[in-house]
Design a protein around this motif. Sequence first.
Motif, short mmCIF file in Angstrom:
data_model
loop_
_atom_site.label_atom_id
_atom_site.label_comp_id
_atom_site.label_asym_id
_atom_site.label_seq_id
_atom_site.Cartn_x
_atom_site.Cartn_y
_atom_site.Cartn_z
N LYS A 1 -19.25 34.28 -11.52
CA LYS A 1 -20.00 34.66 -12.80
C LYS A 1 -20.64 35.94 -12.72
CE LYS A 1 -21.39 29.79 -13.08
NZ LYS A 1 -22.49 28.78 -13.00
N ASP B 1 -26.67 32.05 -4.98
CA ASP B 1 -26.87 30.66 -5.13
C ASP B 1 -26.66 30.02 -3.78
OD1 ASP B 1 -26.47 27.86 -6.60
OD2 ASP B 1 -24.64 27.81 -5.34
N TYR C 1 -23.48 35.96 -8.34
CA TYR C 1 -24.21 34.60 -8.59
C TYR C 1 -23.69 33.78 -7.54
CZ TYR C 1 -25.08 29.96 -10.14
OH TYR C 1 -25.59 28.65 -10.48
#
Length: 332
Positions: free
Chosen positions: A27, A159, A155
């Motif tokens: 992402k 995460d 990302y």
Amino acid sequence: MSTIREETLKIEDITLATKAMHCRDTKGRAVFEEEDDIRTAYQRDRDRIIHSAAFRRLKHKTQVFLAPTGDHYRTRLTHTLEVSQIARTMARGLRLNEDLTEAIALGHDLGHTPFGHAGERALNDVYPGGFKHYEQSLRVVDVLEKHGRGLNLTYEVRDGICCHTVGKEADTLEGKLVKVADHIAYINHDIDDAERAGILTEDDIPQHLRDILGERKSQRINTLVRSVIENSGDDIKMAPDIAEAYDEIHKFMFANVYTNPTCKGEEGKAMDIVVKLYKYFLEHPDEMPQEYRNVALNEGAERGACDYISGMSDHYALATYNRIFVPKFWVE
């Protein structure tokens, strides 16, 4: 002619499992960056973490034993390296993305306080809104590193760092794998350190757990790693009997080590140091380094003091406490 990075992405397409996270599908980053000719995005994230100031400070942060006198007790840094090794072994066995796994593992504890979980509890008690080391780890890579510019990680790495413990599960299997690797690493190296400290012996571990998991640290790690590799698919899991044995040895460690006065007897003093430092810099934000003064100016003195103290190593926290609170001898 294709670049080395492009060739690596092609290899990922061929070798990685269907559920693995392919770097080409990331992402991306909050701030766009041109791709590197040699390294994939996850490899660059790994390198940024390794070269960060927060990563270097882990070498002088407590894992379980506060201020150990021996050279062979784990620190937060050696714990991180063991998590990375275990996670990469399982990632290779499951054909998941090793680079993503390694980056998450190396960054997962960057936000840990001095004095281990004692320091975390102390900051959680005094900082408005509470303090969690996994949330602070994300703040370190997003905001605090590089003098307030952050590392601008992808990302998926961010995460995985934020989701390596309680609460929300990571979006990727690689992130979930690091969470399991963290558990495998700390239980087994904490047993090893407890034996080194004379708190327990292998014979103290219930025999039925040794029969299932193994008689030595290396055997236990091998059993747990194999179980994850052999039983994971759409999710990361162990065989039911192995998972049950792990839960039981985890409870054994809480009863016999994590609450033992030998390794926890100084925690009250450590928490007192953290609280006093927090309150002092809350009232004297001008005495913090410039990057934390900037945080205090833009986000409040509470945030600046919390960021400054949570980033301290045990040694630095003690030295700062002594400088501020311990009287000095007069010299004639």
